[in-house]
Design an enzyme around this catalytic site. Sequence first.
Site, PDB file in Angstrom:
ATOM      1  CD  GLU A  40      -3.151  -1.085   0.351  1.00 53.16           C
ATOM      2  OE1 GLU A  40      -3.710   0.011   0.345  1.00 53.16           O
ATOM      3  OE2 GLU A  40      -3.566  -2.073  -0.294  1.00 53.16           O
ATOM      4  CG  HIS A  76      -3.430   2.559   4.578  1.00 61.55           C
ATOM      5  ND1 HIS A  76      -4.254   3.321   3.792  1.00 61.55           N
ATOM      6  CD2 HIS A  76      -3.153   1.448   3.851  1.00 61.55           C
ATOM      7  CE1 HIS A  76      -4.481   2.708   2.639  1.00 61.55           C
ATOM      8  NE2 HIS A  76      -3.823   1.575   2.649  1.00 61.55           N
ATOM      9  CB  CYS A 122      -4.812   9.876   2.637  1.00 59.42           C
ATOM     10  SG  CYS A 122      -5.249   8.939   4.079  1.00 59.42           S
TER      11      CYS A 122
HETATM   12  O1  SUG Z   1      -7.767   2.899  -0.008  1.00 61.17           O
HETATM   13  N1  SUG Z   1     -10.582   4.961   0.135  1.00 61.17           N
HETATM   14  C1  SUG Z   1      -9.143   4.822   0.220  1.00 61.17           C
HETATM   15  C2  SUG Z   1      -8.582   5.769   1.239  1.00 61.17           C
HETATM   16  C3  SUG Z   1      -7.097   5.763   1.251  1.00 61.17           C
HETATM   17  C4  SUG Z   1      -6.516   6.500   2.398  1.00 61.17           C
HETATM   18  N2  SUG Z   1      -5.102   6.479   2.340  1.00 61.17           N
HETATM   19  C5  SUG Z   1      -4.263   6.451   3.385  1.00 61.17           C
HETATM   20  N3  SUG Z   1      -4.662   6.160   4.589  1.00 61.17           N
HETATM   21  N4  SUG Z   1      -3.016   6.647   3.151  1.00 61.17           N
HETATM   22  C6  SUG Z   1      -8.754   3.392   0.545  1.00 61.17           C
HETATM   23  O2  SUG Z   1      -9.430   2.769   1.397  1.00 61.17           O
HETATM   24  C7  SUG Z   1     -12.787   4.582  -0.845  1.00 61.17           C
HETATM   25  C8  SUG Z   1     -13.397   4.728  -2.211  1.00 61.17           C
HETATM   26  C9  SUG Z   1     -14.892   4.561  -2.195  1.00 61.17           C
HETATM   27  O3  SUG Z   1     -15.415   3.886  -1.303  1.00 61.17           O
HETATM   28  O4  SUG Z   1     -15.573   5.109  -3.109  1.00 61.17           O
HETATM   29  C10 SUG Z   1     -11.264   4.424  -0.885  1.00 61.17           C
HETATM   30  O5  SUG Z   1     -10.742   3.819  -1.803  1.00 61.17           O
END
Ligand code: SUG
Length: 447
Positions: free
Chosen positions: A176, A252, A371
């Site tokens: 990730e 994460h 993020c």
């Molecule tokens: O991968 N949300 C992302 C958020 C990422 C956050 N990144 C960090 N913490 N670095 C994920 O879960 C949701 C998309 C949706 O539900 O439409 C999403 O992909």
Amino acid sequence: MPRHAIEANFDGLVGPTHNYAGLSWGNVASRSNVHAVANPREAALQGLQKMKRLAGRGYVQGILPPHERPHIPTLKALGFTGSDADILKAVAEQNPVVLAAVASASSMWTANAATVSASADTADHRVHFTPANLSAKFHRSIEHVVTGRALGSIFSDEAYFAHHKALPSVSQFGDEGAANHTRLCASHGAPGVELFVYGQAAFDESRPAPVRFPARQTLEASQAIARLHGLTDNHVVFAQQNPAAIDSGVFHNDVIAVGNGNVLFYHEQAFLDEKRLLADVRARLHGAELQAIKVMESDVPLSDAVASYLFNSQLLSTPEGGMMLAVPGECREIASVSNFLDGLVAAGGPITSVEVFDVKQSMRNGGGPACLRLRVALMDDELNAMHQGVLMDDALFERLSIWVQGHYRDELSQADLADPMLLEESRHALDELTGILGLGSIYDFQR
Ligand code: SUG
């Protein structure tokens, strides 16, 4: 004497298809806002405001472009045929969740775009990049190809930059990116230690693992990246995330810890073996002294940390020698967190100020300030060698604000994702964007 270096932050520009599809099991915000109507224009403008404010403070602020969505080549690979409009109609009827996945604007969260190692740490003294395979979620697993093209275009000089392919796209090598990678050091140009936090050891079932939600990063993936980047043992620490935290919605490590320079700011429930992690880091800090700031459950319960995204903040060195914590607005809406932040600054420790950023559109999908950015530590000559067209200044901010106003919708629901006009509008916008940023042809529809 370490060479002079800065930390550049590359924020993902929110794409025209930003929507709430509830695609990320284990990410509390994504699931709780499922099918809410999104506002892509506001989302992109919130992101641009954040970049402008940080650039205005003198931080080197870059931009990574959104990806082409809905992604028709992925739908073709899944057997859909005909014109783009036929394909969108068929997938919307037969499998709307797949349409939502290939339409997600999730590339905005560039902390997951790649892992980047600083040249002060790598064996060949180049900056190394590995796009994350994001194999835990289908909608994110299709990002790494264009991410690799964008990074390759921005950091093209092979004398300074080395690019690797994403790891094999299977759960045992789930990666990730920088969301689970923290560089600690005396200064950005000094040799440092790269802390990889993993959720699970994939090939050893006897090791602890979360039971409710998936561990998205494996030890084996982190080890592979350290090998690819030429990080020797004295530059790397692997530590396991607390499985109970993953089961509480910490999908994460950057939802429960953030580091900068010699400071590691984290929740007491962040790591499985905190003592060992701290000892391992201290042994590899190359002369710097680690300052660990641990937040106790009694001050900020884990559920408040997850709801506010306290740790998904950017920790940035200030010219005065302190550090600024750039927090999402939600941190001021939850009493325990807001009180904690006031006390943190008043205590007179390394974190000297707190600033609030409004990224609500992204937050509703589980993406806070940290993020939205990918950190790249760059020596002065490396900064000069990279493509300058993606660096934020007032002129680029103006240009991109007009571009967003001209191309983005202010409402997007799940039903809109099948609209062939949305695809047209997005491609048109992105074609113009690669021109504005000077990136060349990075999208499939341009090739
Ligand atoms: O991968 N949300 C992302 C958020 C990422 C956050 N990144 C960090 N913490 N670095 C994920 O879960 C949701 C998309 C949706 O539900 O439409 C999403 O992909």
